[in-house]
Design an enzyme around this catalytic site. Structure first.
Site, PDB file in Angstrom:
ATOM      1  N   LYS A 163       0.842  -1.196   0.000  1.00 47.19           N
ATOM      2  CA  LYS A 163       0.000   0.000   0.000  1.00 47.19           C
ATOM      3  C   LYS A 163       0.877   1.247   0.000  1.00 47.19           C
ATOM      4  O   LYS A 163       2.085   1.179   0.194  1.00 47.19           O
ATOM      5  CB  LYS A 163      -0.902  -0.002   1.231  1.00 47.19           C
ATOM      6  CG  LYS A 163      -1.993  -1.067   1.160  1.00 47.19           C
ATOM      7  CD  LYS A 163      -3.019  -0.799   2.221  1.00 47.19           C
ATOM      8  CE  LYS A 163      -4.005  -1.948   2.335  1.00 47.19           C
ATOM      9  NZ  LYS A 163      -4.777  -1.860   3.572  1.00 47.19           N
ATOM     10  N   HIS A 169       2.128   6.788   3.303  1.00 50.58           N
ATOM     11  CA  HIS A 169       1.626   8.166   3.345  1.00 50.58           C
ATOM     12  C   HIS A 169       2.397   9.025   4.348  1.00 50.58           C
ATOM     13  O   HIS A 169       3.262   8.529   5.080  1.00 50.58           O
ATOM     14  CB  HIS A 169       0.120   8.202   3.591  1.00 50.58           C
ATOM     15  CG  HIS A 169      -0.318   7.423   4.796  1.00 50.58           C
ATOM     16  ND1 HIS A 169      -0.069   7.839   6.067  1.00 50.58           N
ATOM     17  CD2 HIS A 169      -0.986   6.248   4.897  1.00 50.58           C
ATOM     18  CE1 HIS A 169      -0.574   6.970   6.908  1.00 50.58           C
ATOM     19  NE2 HIS A 169      -1.127   5.987   6.230  1.00 50.58           N
ATOM     20  N   HIS A 186       2.983   7.866   7.797  1.00 54.45           N
ATOM     21  CA  HIS A 186       4.067   6.910   8.067  1.00 54.45           C
ATOM     22  C   HIS A 186       5.402   7.632   8.217  1.00 54.45           C
ATOM     23  O   HIS A 186       6.228   7.254   9.042  1.00 54.45           O
ATOM     24  CB  HIS A 186       4.154   5.864   6.952  1.00 54.45           C
ATOM     25  CG  HIS A 186       2.962   4.949   6.898  1.00 54.45           C
ATOM     26  ND1 HIS A 186       2.185   4.806   5.778  1.00 54.45           N
ATOM     27  CD2 HIS A 186       2.414   4.151   7.838  1.00 54.45           C
ATOM     28  CE1 HIS A 186       1.198   3.939   6.033  1.00 54.45           C
ATOM     29  NE2 HIS A 186       1.323   3.534   7.272  1.00 54.45           N
TER      30      HIS A 186
HETATM   31  N1  ARG Z   1       0.158  -0.394   9.710  1.00 53.30           N
HETATM   32  C1  ARG Z   1      -0.707   0.518  10.392  1.00 53.30           C
HETATM   33  C2  ARG Z   1      -1.152   1.630   9.461  1.00 53.30           C
HETATM   34  O1  ARG Z   1      -0.505   1.904   8.490  1.00 53.30           O
HETATM   35  C3  ARG Z   1      -0.057   1.153  11.588  1.00 53.30           C
HETATM   36  C4  ARG Z   1       0.287   0.193  12.687  1.00 53.30           C
HETATM   37  C5  ARG Z   1       0.360   0.845  14.014  1.00 53.30           C
HETATM   38  N2  ARG Z   1       0.716  -0.043  15.066  1.00 53.30           N
HETATM   39  C6  ARG Z   1      -0.060  -0.913  15.672  1.00 53.30           C
HETATM   40  N3  ARG Z   1       0.440  -1.670  16.605  1.00 53.30           N
HETATM   41  N4  ARG Z   1      -1.336  -1.007  15.390  1.00 53.30           N
HETATM   42  O2  ARG Z   1      -2.151   2.254   9.716  1.00 53.30           O
END
Ligand code: ARG
Length: 598
Positions: free
Chosen positions: A158, A161, A164
């Site tokens: 994906k 963004h 991140h």
């Molecule tokens: N991969 C998730 C996202 O892009 C963020 C993860 C954050 N960490 C967690 N332990 N949920 O939205």
């Protein structure tokens, strides 16, 4: 005898309290403790260095009467100003604290300026530059131990963004700060490496994928395939079915599906590592949602056996989080088809981390849209009996608007870094102060990244902000470029005067207002780190460093090294090199690599 004892105790004091702000805070607290009949430690929280302003500050430290009242040291009734004056009149001046007077509800202390210069600049002659401010008693109250920081956490295939990017640099800052303050830090990346996107990718790869392209440009190619297969799936039921089938095979650990998934994941991690390296970010662990499939099912079992899992009307499994137990607020943990969700995996992941790393605290860094998710996560963990969930913290941040490159919306982190480098390289080539460099691209990259970081860290993390290339790259404004420029200039000053640096210097040769102001500002360094450690906001440190750079700019104008008598030049050089070290130390905590030349 008495004299000898005093001498000895003072000597021991000097050794024990090390140097700098701590030293003075202790001495003032000692003085206060005799008058107020309180321990020094109880008084230190009420003492702070006076922030420097436009107008020269007559005092170096201030004592807040309000804090003393709040802490029950002074009666909380009565006129604050009178209390301040009363206290000030009982305190004696001496060779170290030269003046004591009052401000609004404050007692102000001016220390001997020569001693101020000596104590503050001493560590820089002993090669202890990177320890400056770190053995402060302010940090005694902070919890030490193991801190797990989870940050960045992008999703495979994906878009990467702006959120991140923010998570990456903020998490890196928090990890650096904790480490600097003596915690053991585990840096973790929790990849979005599971879920329906892999069904689609798996199903779509055969049709749209190309192994060659995957090797050449993995992130780009996986994203292309993902976009294409998504489009196709909109009107093609067969593809949708194939995606569901693939994901099921993956969940059942079928080898063909798993090996394709593994390949996607490995290639992605490798690629990210390369980009993180450019950013100066690294991780101890690349974990991800995929690791917690089985754990998530176990979580469901446990919740069931504890009677915490309710089956809602639509067949999903939920946990009731409402205060009244009326299901007015629930968290869904299980789909009606028996598969688990993002939060279920997060519960399993948290428990697993506690077991593996026995952290003392855990910090998650994501944008604020996930606030409710983490609130629910911590609630459920507590309900399951995991009292350590109290020591888990979600650091959230606002949205970034308009993060674009010349070619359009940002899809990959690398695009942002490339753009920052190109723009910076261009600006450097336009500037007539730019020096000859061995590797201008590398310098442009480091300076460009510091611009990104400072733009992001200047305000409160919770605020949204507008991404603005031109503003963040300005050489004069409050930018990362300005920090780097100041650092490079100080390095060049040091290079030009290499032979002049001496082990000792005469602290009485720094009497100018500009020098004193820099010293007063340096007094605040440990307080600023302490503040940042409390609320995990980088803005305190960023603004401290920007202010330092403004003060250094005046000092460059007003305190020439070249052409001054040798002893004056040496004292000034010590001041500049101390400021340079503090600037570099602070920049590194922020995640910025200081450049020596630009
Ligand atoms: N991969 C998730 C996202 O892009 C963020 C993860 C954050 N960490 C967690 N332990 N949920 O939205």
């Amino acid at each position: 005898m008495n004299g000898l004892l005093t001498f000895l105790s003072q000597f021991i004091f000097l050794v024990r309290s090390g140097n700098m702000a701590s030293f003075f805070r202790r001495r003032i607290a000692e003085k206060l403790s005799r008058t107020l009949q309180q321990s020094e430690d109880a008084l230190i929280p009420a003492l702070a260095a006076v922030p420097v302003m436009k107008k020269q500050q007559a005092a170096d430290f201030k004592l807040s009467i309000n804090t003393l009242r709040d802490n029950g040291i002074l009666p909380s009734s009565g006129d604050i100003q009178l209390q301040a004056e009363d206290l000030a009149s009982q305190l004696k001046r001496d060779s170290m604290v030269e003046d004591i007077f009052t401000g609004r509800g404050l007692v102000m202390f001016k220390v001997n300026p020569k001693l101020l210069a000596q104590k503050l600049l001493e560590p820089f002659g002993k090669g202890e530059d990177d320890k400056f401010g770190l053995n402060s008693e302010l940090f005694n109250s902070l919890k030490k131990g193991t801190t797990l920081v989870e940050y960045s956490s992008p999703n495979i295939a994906k878009k990467f963004h702006a959120g991140h990017l923010r998570s990456t640099i903020i998490g890196n800052f928090i990890a650096n700060l904790k480490q600097t303050l003596g915690n053991d830090v585990i840096r973790m990346n929790y990849l979005g490496d599971w879920g329906m996107q892999f069904g689609l990718l798996g199903a779509g790869f055969g049709q749209f994928g190309c192994v060659e392209k995957l090797k050449q440009n993995p992130l780009q190619h996986l994203f292309e395939v993902y976009v294409q297969v998504n489009k196709e799936a909109e009107h093609n039921e067969d593809i949708k079915q194939a995606a569901r089938d693939f994901f099921r095979q993956l969940e059942q650990h079928e080898s063909h599906a798993v090996s394709l998934w593994q390949q996607f994941r490995d290639i992605t991690v490798e690629e990210y590592q390369h980009v993180y390296k450019r950013l100066g970010v690294q991780f101890d662990v690349y974990s991800g949602e995929s690791f917690h499939q089985d754990g998530a099912q176990e979580v469901v079992q446990q919740l069931r056996s504890r009677g915490l899992l309710k089956i809602a009307e639509n067949g999903t499994g939920v946990v009731d989080l409402s205060a009244d137990g009326d299901m007015s607020s629930v968290s869904t943990l299980l789909r009606s088809d028996g598969t688990t969700l993002y939060i279920t995996r997060d519960i399993a992941a948290a428990v697993d981390r506690k077991e593996k790393y026995s952290f003392d605290e855990m910090i998650y860094v994501t944008d604020k849209s996930q606030q409710n998710h983490f609130y629910q996560l911590f609630q459920i963990l507590l309900a399951m009996g995991h009292s350590w969930a109290d020591r888990c913290r979600h650091v959230s941040f606002g949205l970034v608007q308009g993060m674009k490159t010349r070619t359009g919306d940002v899809v990959f982190l690398e695009d942002v870094l490339d753009e920052a480098r190109t723009r910076m390289l261009h600006n450097m080539s336009q500037s007539n102060t730019t020096k000859e460099m061995d590797d201008p691209e590398d310098t442009a990259e480091k300076v460009g990244i510091s611009a990104l970081i400072v733009q992001d860290f200047k305000g409160p993390l919770q605020s949204d902000y507008k991404f603005d290339w031109d503003r963040m790259l300005q050489a004069q404004g409050d930018t990362g470029v300005f920090l780097q420029y100041t650092h490079a200039r100080l390095c060049s000053l040091k290079r030009r005067n290499e032979g002049l640096e001496a082990a000792t210097f005469d602290p009485s040769l720094l009497p100018e207002r500009t020098s004193v102001t820099i010293l007063q500002h340096l007094l605040r360094y440990d307080e600023v780190l302490y503040q940042s450690a409390q609320d995990l906001q980088p803005k305190h440190l960023v603004n401290f460093l920007l202010k330092l750079c403004h003060l250094i700019a005046s000092a460059h104008r007003e305190l020439p090294v070249k052409g001054s008598p040798q002893d004056v030049a040496q004292a000034r050089l010590r001041l500049f090199s101390g400021a340079c070290s503090v600037l570099a130390n602070g920049m590194k905590i922020l995640g910025i690599t200081p450049v020596d030349k630009m």
